[in-house]
Structure formats: structure tokens, C-alpha cells
Design a protein around this motif. Structure first.
Motif, mmCIF file in Angstrom:
data_model
loop_
_atom_site.group_PDB
_atom_site.id
_atom_site.type_symbol
_atom_site.label_atom_id
_atom_site.label_comp_id
_atom_site.label_asym_id
_atom_site.label_seq_id
_atom_site.Cartn_x
_atom_site.Cartn_y
_atom_site.Cartn_z
ATOM 1 N N LEU A 7 -115.029 28.538 -54.444
ATOM 2 C CA LEU A 7 -115.989 27.429 -54.361
ATOM 3 C C LEU A 7 -116.871 27.626 -53.143
ATOM 4 O O LEU A 7 -116.373 27.859 -52.041
ATOM 5 N N GLU A 8 -118.173 27.562 -53.356
ATOM 6 C CA GLU A 8 -119.107 27.688 -52.232
ATOM 7 C C GLU A 8 -119.469 26.290 -51.755
ATOM 8 O O GLU A 8 -120.083 25.508 -52.485
ATOM 9 N N LEU A 9 -119.073 26.002 -50.541
ATOM 10 C CA LEU A 9 -119.317 24.675 -49.960
ATOM 11 C C LEU A 9 -120.154 24.821 -48.711
ATOM 12 O O LEU A 9 -120.080 25.828 -48.014
ATOM 13 N N THR A 10 -120.921 23.798 -48.410
ATOM 14 C CA THR A 10 -121.730 23.867 -47.195
ATOM 15 C C THR A 10 -120.876 23.472 -45.994
ATOM 16 O O THR A 10 -119.804 22.878 -46.147
ATOM 17 N N GLU A 11 -121.383 23.790 -44.807
ATOM 18 C CA GLU A 11 -120.658 23.402 -43.587
ATOM 19 C C GLU A 11 -120.450 21.895 -43.545
ATOM 20 O O GLU A 11 -119.390 21.410 -43.135
ATOM 21 N N GLU A 12 -121.472 21.168 -44.027
ATOM 22 C CA GLU A 12 -121.415 19.704 -44.014
ATOM 23 C C GLU A 12 -120.194 19.203 -44.783
ATOM 24 O O GLU A 12 -119.463 18.321 -44.334
ATOM 25 N N SER A 13 -119.972 19.816 -45.967
ATOM 26 C CA SER A 13 -118.828 19.397 -46.783
ATOM 27 C C SER A 13 -117.516 19.717 -46.078
ATOM 28 O O SER A 13 -116.589 18.905 -46.036
ATOM 29 N N LEU A 14 -117.461 20.919 -45.530
ATOM 30 C CA LEU A 14 -116.199 21.380 -44.962
ATOM 31 C C LEU A 14 -115.814 20.642 -43.698
ATOM 32 O O LEU A 14 -114.638 20.463 -43.403
ATOM 33 N N LEU A 15 -116.830 20.235 -42.947
ATOM 34 C CA LEU A 15 -116.523 19.612 -41.666
ATOM 35 C C LEU A 15 -116.384 18.105 -41.774
ATOM 36 O O LEU A 15 -115.953 17.454 -40.833
ATOM 37 N N ALA A 16 -116.785 17.546 -42.929
ATOM 38 C CA ALA A 16 -116.700 16.091 -43.069
ATOM 39 C C ALA A 16 -115.249 15.653 -43.030
ATOM 40 O O ALA A 16 -114.377 16.271 -43.623
#
Lengths: 650, 408
Positions: free
Chosen positions: A504-513
Motif C-alpha cells: 500500500l502506498e501511503l503518504t507521510e500525512e497518513s502514516l504520521l497521523a
């Protein structure tokens, strides 16, 4: 609003309340007129003539018949009045239904068929097919009733008619009592008081039905009436402007400061705007945080530009509410009659469109409607309609773009992307439709369509490239924040039995939330063995220190750094730093957006990056095309060629 | 003057529960014109009927089995409970009639309504409210039959009798005793006024599709079939319905596809919705609960679906289902003359599917209703289908909550 269910509930409540107010206002009007008719008739003139003319239309009744119990025989009733003259003087037998009404009940029948015996006069001029409404009436010290027959073609009487009948029954009986007392002064005074009270109540009801209770401003229905009236008076060459004001971030005020503060802000905003508009202008509140101003009259549009500008400026200053400075800026859209519409609804819609544009451009600004804006709106509506149909028809297709070893060009994986192939065969890139699809709530469904296709075609892809490739799926930050969607996605991938083939390709925003994603979803993905890739690295928060906190398998260095990297020392330095960190953390680094040989040469010769992606190697292709192309390649290659099991891009 | 009292008691032995109820009723001193009785399907309802008929020979009776018992302002009755609501209103008129739903169901319903009006002494009159309790399966036809007589001028509120395990053990209790596969119709002419509300607690979750094929069967014994509507959805957008629905649910039903079985509890929070009309451009949905998948990939539901209908994937949550019960009760009470201050008591229909889904929070549901009714007496039953007025039209839906409130 927490959800659309709450919105629906609020709307139903508002509509019920408005319906009730309007009904009560209409009832009060009818009762007043009927009461006046009963009280103001001179001498022995028929008091019912005026009453019937008021009651029949509101009840949609064709006939009204007043029956009075006879003095000497209570089983008989005499018709004392009717709008059908032939019935006056006719004698009616009492029945169980009539007895019920005489005892004080309001009765509605399904039809008049078989309900009671009618005198010959009635059978001669009335039909027994319509619903009837009976209400008790005390006339000249005797018990009586008023019977209303519903007009042919109308559905029968309902509960609202019963409610009105109950009110009329009481008032009319009082009025007759007064008349019977020969209008003594005391009775007259009492009735006048009653009528005055009713009038005050009617005025109060009319005000409530037409005004917003919080601010006292005209409401949506009243504003529409006022604009309709103003437009009807307009002569050629005369203008009118409608300004639509939507408060910026009003929901946050409610969320952070509470609804009482929200209400105080709305009142404050209303006061400031009211102080700025002219006496001839009308300010209204048409819903939660939406106001409209009817600006009328004016000669030059510049007058309106200046006035609206002053209102905008006036709203820029924070409001002092409960000891806090609360922002109450509003985005304003303006439409002019007749250039932008000749009726209220068109003007409101166009002013709303302009307001929306203002909000997009800069909150707290003003935008004037133009035909260009209108066209944009029409395009947007058209796109949304087509998108809904496309979704229903599953017109979204999966395309794959290869990730390759930049030295050997061997395919090491694919990124799944979406294309919309419309009914005319036109292929639309995501930039054209994703934003709208997201706003329409279709994005999750589209993601599922794409993933379903990929999963269904995995066996064919395996036959071409072997079963060791990894397929990357893009997940938006909004999707990542939805546990239900993410769990379902993980389950779907898990159901293939090949979770190791997916990433799954996730943005930094998603991962750090913070929140459920970190606490629940990420561990779930890890447990199932689904890979995690940090997409577009460098464009988001790009905190190298927090990178250490993320357990990811892959990091995709954003295309903006790769572009002309051989000529850009700053990008080269950043890449070196990220490369070191990812190597230290054991995260694979992928270079995105490689489009030229020069860029690729730099990456090959000056970095340790092995995997890249970009148009230099492979443009996104439909899965079927990839498979067909591979089959063609294999058919022209040697039987033992390595093309059969892997895949090399030349 | 209207007086309402509720009584609830629970136990495995019908005689014992009735004995307990009888003692409570005796102490309350009430002469009811209407008695509503709801009970766990495991009870001997012939005995319930005999007991109450003996006690109140003049009252109109209506009720039936309710999934897992009943609830009242005293709380959730729980397994083995029997709930009784007694309404005394000597200035009003109440009538009931029951009918077995065989042959032309619409005709059956129409006949039952006229019989109930006769029973009330109000033949030919439009009642203030019609209350129905029936066997699940043919609710749309029942409503169509009643609408032939009253249209939408009068609200038709009620529920579909439920047992404890969707095993067909539901029964109805009417003036002539207990029936299965029947309908009990009550007509209410209250002297204190009646308020009502009918709502769901779900909102659309995004996906939707058009029903392209439904299965159909004979409607009762009449042999009448309608090919364009039914309770088995064969395909949505041309694909097997169960597969599409499973996709909408993110694969939640994957393990159940390919074989026949119940999906009742899997789908309670993710039912289907049908567009029931719009208010200010916002769609109002009638909820349909899929209860089974079949090995051929079809879905069966607790409500009729017509071919060409767009189905919307809906979502709910436990908190909302708890709160909604209180909101429905509040809305019903607001509808009586004089509002809540004039409330004498109420009758609540709560979907059994929702009850099973929120299970441990059911006490909060009865508490929410009790708070909304400010402690006034009420009885709540748990049903496999709910009927009520949606946007001025009488309709049948699933996973809904309805309430009626009696004014004093």
C-alpha cells in the motif's frame, strides 16, 4: 452535523415546524374571517353566508350544511343553513354518528355512503361518494352540527382538517352564544377580546413562520417571497442584486466554542451586516450559517461593489464572544438581476456559485457571478452526473506502471493506477475526475473496482512475469483515516492468499497521523504481511527524524526532486541524506518520475538506488494491453528466453 | 381523559408470569378499552389470551410475539418477558379485528380494517391512527389493502411479529385469540389525541446499484405473482446480488458466499436503503435488511424490492441506534396536543435486528425512551419489520423505530 442522518433529521424537523406554523397561520386567518362574518352580520341576516365562503375553500369542500336539533324532537335535526339552498328547512334523522358529533366529537368519514339516512332533498342534490367532516356547533341554545362534504376529485379530509374543525367549532359556538344574547355589551367585549387575541396570535404566528427565531431576520421562505414581489415590480432597465454570504469555518466555532457561542456569532454577524445595509435592503438568514441580502434599488453596480466590500471588511474584525476573539469572516457571492437571473432561485443559485468561487479563491473574499463561472458550474455538475453514471457502469479501469531495476530494466513490480474509460471510449486521467469523485464519496468504490480488476487478472500477470512481483495500491489520506475501509481493503487483499505480493502506498500525512490508523490499521497491515510504501516522500511533512518511527518497506522519493536532478545540487544533497537514512533503516528507496536518460544516468552512476519508476521506462498501461504486449514479445523471442518468466523493458 | 398503564414481568413459566402480572394489574385499578400485549415466543399465548380476556372481557386486544420479550419504562424485560399496555379512554373509541392472511392479502387487510371499525362502533369513519401487528412476509400487500380505504390520510403504524431465532414461530394475538400468519388491525379514536413518529438510524455509505432482477413467488395461496418485485434480489447492476453487496461491505460476507445461510447479524449495521423521497434535496431513505444469502448468489430481504430500484449501501452504529429510540419517542410525544406535558403513555416498535446488534446496550434504549417520555408508561416490542408514515406515505421498512404517544 455529524452525518447526513442528522442533516435529514434537522430538515424533517424544520419542515414540520414550518408546515405547522404556516398551517396555524392559515387557520388563524380563516378563523378570524369566519368569526368576523358571524359577528358582524346585521339583524336577522344569515350569519352563515360569509362563514361558508371562508370555510369551503380552505376545507376544499363543495357543500356545507348546518343542522340544528329540533326543540320538540331530539331525534330530528333541521337544516338551518347551507350553500345548497334546496336543503334549507330539510329535516334529518339523527343517527349514531350524528349523536357522536352532537356529544362533542369531530368525525371524519371515509365516504358518505351508508353513513346515515338523508332526507329526500339531500339525496336529490348530493352524491354519496365523498368524505364528510362533521363538527359540533351550538346554535341558539340548541345542539347542532356543521357537515362539510369534500369536493369531488379531492382525497378525503385528513388530520389537519380535523384540527382546524376543532378550533372553528369552539369559536363559532361562542360567537353564536354572543349573537343569541343579542350582543350585550359584556358579550361583545368578551368576543372582541377573543378576536383581538386571535389577531395577535395570528400576527405572532405569521412572524414566526416568516422569520428566523435566533436573529429575527426573514427566513428562506420570506426572502423568496420578498424577492418575487420585488422582481414582479421591476420595470425595464431596473436592477436588483442578491448577495449570498456563507460564514467561513462556522462549524469550527460550534465545535470549539459550543453552540451557544455559535448562536452568539450568528447574531453578531447579523447585527454588523444590518448596520451596513441601507434601509431599503433586506437581510435574511436562509440556513445555518448562510445569509442573503436583497440589495434594491441601485443605479450602478459599483454602488453594490462598494457596499458589499464594506460588509466584507466589517466581518473581518474578530467578534468578542464569551471572552474569546472569534473569527466571523464570510465569503460573499453576488448575482445581479436581470443579467444573472430573472427569478429568485436562479439568482440565489448563481450568487451561491459566486460565493463558492470566493471561498475557493480566498476565504473572506467577494466574487461576482459571471457567465464564465456559470459555465464552470455547469461543467462541474455535468462531470458529477457522468461520474455517478460511470461508477454505476463500472467504467473505471486499472492501469499498471512498472517499477524497474534502473540498471537492468528488469521489472520488479507494478504500481496500480486508475483510468476512467467513458462510454465513448475516451480515457480520462485521474486529475480529471478524482477530486470530484472524492467529493461525491465515490473514491472508496473506485478503489475497490480497481483492486478487484487487479486481483482478477493476477493469474494472467503471473503467467507473464512470475508470481514474485509486488503490486502497489495507492491509498489517499482520507481513506487511510477510515478504519472500515482500511479493514475491508486488508481483508480483500488477504483473501487472495498472497499478501506478500501487495504493497500500500501511503503518504507521510497518513502514516504520521495519530489515531486509529497508527494504533490499529498499521499493525493489522503488518500482521497480514502487506507491504507499506511511503509515497511522494519529500512533499509532505518530510521530517527525517519521524521517518525513523515509521515501519515501512519502501520509500518513494518524489518526482519533483528527480526532475533534472543531474543539474540540481540541492536535490542531489537531499537525495543523499534520504538515501543514507533509508539505508540505515533498511527501507528500499525508489526514485519516482524518471523521464530522461540524463536523470537515469545520474541515479545509476551517483547513487545506490536500484529501483526507479517513470515514463522513461514505462507509461501506465491497461492490464490487458500489458499481457497482450508480453505475449507478442514472447512469441518473437527464443523459447528459452528469460522474457517468458520475468519481464525486461527495452 | 386517557389513562395509560404498563406492566411487565418475566419468567419461564407462562402461568407464573401471568400470575405476577395479574397481581400488578389488580393493584393498578384500571378498566382498559385497549390492551396491547407483547411476549417472548416461548410463552403459551393461548393461556395469555385466556387470562387477559377473562380479566378484561370488554377490552380490545392486540399484540403478539416479540423477539426476546418486551421493554417498558421499568427497563428491558428480557427473555421470557410479557409486557402489557392498558389504555383507558371511555370518551374514545377503540376497535380491533384479526384475519388470517390467505388468498388476496390486500382484501384480507381491507376486510380486517372494516371489521375493526365496526368493532369500535365507528363504521365508515376515518380513525385517528391504525395500529397493525402481522406475520412477516406480506407487509406491503397489507399496507396496500389498508391504503385502499384510508390512503395516506391516516397513519398506519405497527410491526411484524418476531420470534427469537427467525424460525417462523411468530404469532399474533387479536380479539379472537392467537393466530399464526395473520394480521391484527386496531383502530384508535383517542379522546386525548395521538402523536407518532417513524424513523431509521442509518445513512448512506457511498456505493449504490440498480436492482436488475428479483425473484418472485406466489403471494399467499392466491397464485398471484408479480415478476417485477419480491424479496429475493437476484442481481444488482447485472451481477449476482450477494457478490455486489459483499463488495460494498468490503468483503465482510466473503466466507458466506457460495452457500446458503443467514447474514442477519452481519448486515444489521450495513443494510440497504431505498430512496423514499427528498426533503430540501436531501434524500430520505427507507431501510431494507438483507437476512440471507443463497448458494446461487442471491440475497433475501425483509421487504419487497422492485426491479429498477436503486439500492444504496447504508451504515449505522450502535450509539446512533440507542439515541434514535429516544429521539423517535420525543418526536411522537411532541405530536400530541399540548406536547410532552400532556403525555399519558406510549407504544414503541423497535427493530429486533437492531436489538440483536446492540445487545448489551439495550438497557440504554429503554432508558432513552423512558427519559424522552419523562417516565410515563410505555411498552416496547421487538419486530422483524416496521410500518409507519414516511414523508406523508404509509410504508413498510426494516431496521426502523416507530412510536406512538397517547395524550391525556
Amino acid at each position: 452535523m455529524e452525518g447526513s442522518e442528522e442533516l435529514r433529521e434537522t430538515l424533517v424537523g424544520m419542515r414540520r415546524e414550518l408546515d405547522m406554523l404556516q398551517t396555524e397561520t392559515a387557520h388563524a386567518n380563516v378563523l378570524l374571517r369566519a368569526l368576523d362574518a358571524l359577528l358582524c352580520v346585521d339583524g336577522d341576516a344569515d350569519p352563515f353566508a360569509g362563514v361558508f365562503s371562508d370555510l369551503l375553500p380552505i376545507f376544499k369542500a363543495s357543500h356545507a350544511i348546518v343542522l340544528i336539533q329540533e326543540d320538540n324532537d331530539e331525534s330530528l335535526l333541521e337544516c338551518a343553513a347551507s350553500n345548497a339552498p334546496a336543503l334549507v328547512g330539510s329535516r334529518w334523522k339523527s343517527s349514531s354518528l350524528i349523536a357522536k358529533v352532537l356529544s362533542g366529537r369531530i368525525v371524519t368519514t371515509l365516504s358518505t355512503e351508508g353513513t346515515e339516512d338523508w332526507p329526500p332533498e339531500a339525496d336529490a342534490c348530493l352524491e354519496r361518494t365523498q368524505s364528510a367532516l362533521y363538527l359540533p356547533l351550538a346554535v341558539r341554545d340548541r345542539r347542532g352540527l356543521l357537515m362539510l362534504l369534500r369536493t369531488h376529485g379531492c382525497a378525503g379530509f385528513d388530520r389537519s382538517h380535523v384540527t382546524l374543525a376543532r378550533k372553528f367549532s369552539v369559536l363559532a359556538s361562542h360567537a353564536f352564544a354572543a349573537r343569541n344574547a343579542h350582543q350585550t355589551e359584556a358579550e361583545s367585549t368578551r368576543l372582541k377580546h377573543l378576536a383581538d387575541q386571535l389577531r395577535v396570535s395570528q400576527e405572532a404566528l405569521a412572524f414566526r413562520a416568516n422569520h428566523d427565531q435566533l436573529t429575527g431576520l426573514p427566513n428562506r421562505a420570506r426572502i423568496q417571497e420578498l424577492v418575487d414581489e420585488a422582481l414582479a415590480r421591476k420595470r425595464p432597465g431596473e436592477k436588483l442584486a442578491l448577495a449570498f454570504i456563507d460564514l467561513d469555518d462556522f462549524k469550527r466555532v460550534n465545535d470549539f466554542h459550543g453552540h451557544a457561542a455559535g448562536d452568539a456569532l450568528l447574531k453578531g454577524v447579523a447585527d454588523r451586516i444590518r448596520a451596513e445595509v441601507r434601509k431599503t435592503d433586506v437581510l435574511g438568514r436562509i440556513s445555518g450559517d448562510e445569509f442573503v441580502i436583497v440589495l434594491d434599488p441601485f443605479d450602478e453596480e459599483e454602488e453594490i461593489v462598494a457596499l458589499v466590500g464594506r460588509i466584507r471588511d466589517r466581518l473581518q474584525a474578530p467578534f468578542e464572544i464569551e471572552g474569546f476573539a472569534v473569527d466571523g469572516t464570510g465569503s460573499i457571492g453576488v448575482a445581479f438581476f436581470p443579467a444573472h437571473g430573472r427569478d429568485y432561485e436562479t439568482l440565489r443559485r448563481n450568487a451561491d456559485t459566486a460565493m463558492y468561487q470566493a471561498k475557493l479563491a480566498s476565504k473572506g473574499s467577494v466574487e461576482f457571478f459571471s457567465q464564465e463561472l456559470g459555465r464552470k458550474l455547469a461543467d462541474r455538475i455535468s462531470l458529477e452526473r457522468r461520474l455517478r453514471a460511470a461508477f454505476d457502469d463500472r467504467e473505471f479501469k486499472c492501469v499498471l506502471q512498472a517499477k524497474v531495476d534502473i540498471h537492468t530494466r528488469e521489472i520488479v513490480g507494478f504500481e496500480a493506477l486508475v483510468r476512467w474509460v467513458d462510454r465513448h471510449g475516451v480515457v480520462h486521467a485521474p486529475g480529471y475526475f478524482l477530486k470530484s469523485a472524492n467529493e461525491l464519496g465515490l473514491l472508496d468504490g473506485i478503489a475497490n473496482i480497481v483492486l478487484d480488476e487487479l486481483i482478477a487478472k493476477l493469474p494472467s500477470l503471473d503467467a507473464c512475469f512470475g508470481d514474485g512481483l509486488r503490486y502497489s495500491i495507492n491509498v489517499s489520506p482520507a481513506q487511510a483515516a477510515k478504519p472500515v475501509f482500511m479493514r475491508a481493503l486488508a481483508e480483500k487483499i488477504s483473501a487472495t492468499g498472497r499478501t506478500r505480493n501487495f504493497m500500500l502506498e501511503l503518504t507521510e500525512e497518513s502514516l504520521l497521523a495519530a489515531g486509529v490508523f497508527q494504533s490499529e490499521i498499521l499493525p493489522l497491515l503488518r500482521e497480514k504481511g502487506i507491504g507499506i510504501s511511503i509515497d511522494d516522500f519529500g512533499t509532505g511533512y518530510s521530517s527525517l527524524s519521524t521517518l525513523a518511527d515509521i515501519t515501512a518497506d519502501e520509500l518513494k522519493f518524489d518526482r519533483s526532486f528527480i526532475r533534472a536532478i543531474h543539474q540540481r545540487p540541492r536535490s542531489q544533497s537531499i537525495l543523499r541524506a534520504v538515501e543514507s537514512l533509508s539505508a540505515a533503516l533498511g527501507i528500499d528507496l525508489v526514485a519516482e518520475g524518471i523521464e530522461t536518460d540524463l536523470e537515469n544516468d545520474y541515479l545509476k552512476n551517483k547513487t545506490r538506488i536500484r529501483v526507479g519508476q517513470g515514463y522513461l521506462f514505462h507509461a501506465p498501461q491497461f492490464i490487458d494491453d500489458i499481457i497482450a504486449e508480453h505475449a507478442t514479445l514472447v512469441s518473437v523471442a527464443e523459447p528459452d528466453s528469460e522474457h517468458r518468466a520475468t519481464g525486461v523493458l527495452r | 381523559m386517557v389513562s395509560v398503564k404498563s406492566f411487565i414481568s418475566a419468567g419461564a413459566s407462562t402461568s407464573q408470569v401471568l400470575s405476577d402480572l395479574s397481581a400488578k394489574i389488580e393493584a393498578a385499578a384500571i378498566k382498559p378499552d385497549l390492551a396491547c400485549i407483547f411476549y417472548d415466543a416461548d410463552h403459551d399465548d393461548q393461556e395469555i389470551f385466556r387470562s387477559l380476556k377473562l380479566r378484561f372481557p370488554e377490552a380490545a386486544f392486540l399484540g403478539g410475539t416479540s423477539c426476546g420479550g418486551a421493554m417498558s419504562e421499568a427497563g428491558l424485560g428480557g427473555a421470557g418477558s410479557i409486557g402489557v399496555l392498558l389504555i383507558e379512554d371511555h370518551d374514545g373509541d377503540y376497535g380491533v379485528a384479526s384475519v388470517k392472511l390467505t388468498g388476496d392479502v390486500e382484501d384480507c387487510a381491507e376486510r380486517a380494517l372494516h371489521a375493526a371499525l365496526d368493532d369500535a362502533g365507528c363504521a365508515g369513519e376515518l380513525p385517528e391512527l391504525i395500529w397493525i401487528y402481522q406475520a412477516p412476509g406480506q407487509e406491503e400487500a397489507v399496507i396496500a389493502g389498508l391504503r385502499r380505504v384510508v390512503g395516506d390520510r391516516c397513519p398506519i403504524i405497527g410491526g411484524s411479529a418476531a420470534d427469537n431465532a427467525v424460525a417462523g414461530k411468530w404469532r399474533q394475538l387479536g380479539p379472537d385469540g392467537v393466530i399464526a400468519d395473520g394480521l391484527v388491525v386496531g383502530v384508535l379514536f383517542s379522546s386525548g389525541g395521538i402523536g407518532f413518529a417513524f424513523q431509521g438510524g442509518y445513512e448512506p455509505s457511498g456505493p449504490s446499484g440498480v436492482v436488475t432482477k428479483v425473484g418472485y413467488g406466489a403471494a399467499g395461496d392466491s397464485g398471484i405473482v408479480t415478476q417485477s418485485r419480491g424479496r429475493e434480489i437476484i442481481s444488482i447492476d447485472g451481477e449476482p446480488a450477494a457478490e455486489v453487496y459483499n463488495r460494498w461491505l468490503g468483503g465482510r460476507l466473503s466466507e458466506k458466499l457460495g452457500k446458503s445461510g443467514s447474514i442477519l447479524t452481519d448486515t444489521t449495521m450495513h443494510p440497504l436503503g431505498i430512496d423514499a423521497g427528498k426533503i430540501e434535496d436531501v434524500t430520505y431513505f427507507l431501510v431494507v435488511h438483507p437476512n440471507q444469502v443463497t448458494d446461487t448468489g442471491t440475497l433475501s430481504t425483509f421487504a419487497d424490492i422492485e426491479e429498477g430500484t436503486r439500492l444504496y449501501s447504508m451504515r449505522g452504529d450502535k450509539t446512533r441506534l440507542v439515541e434514535r429510540a429516544g429521539k423517535v419517542a420525543t418526536a411522537a410525544a411532541a405530536g400530541i396536543p399540548g406536547g410532552l406535558e400532556n403525555l399519558a403513555g406510549g407504544l414503541v416498535v423497535y427493530c429486533a435486528g437492531c436489538k440483536l446488534a446492540i445487545d448489551e446496550q439495550m438497557d440504554k434504549v429503554s432508558k432513552a425512551i423512558t427519559d424522552s417520555f419523562e417516565g410515563m408508561p410505555f411498552i416496547g416490542c421487538f419486530t422483524f419489520g416496521e410500518q409507519g408514515l414516511v414523508l406523508d406515505r404509509n410504508a413498510h421498512g426494516n431496521l426502523m423505530i416507530s412510536a406512538i404517544a397517547f395524550g391525556r
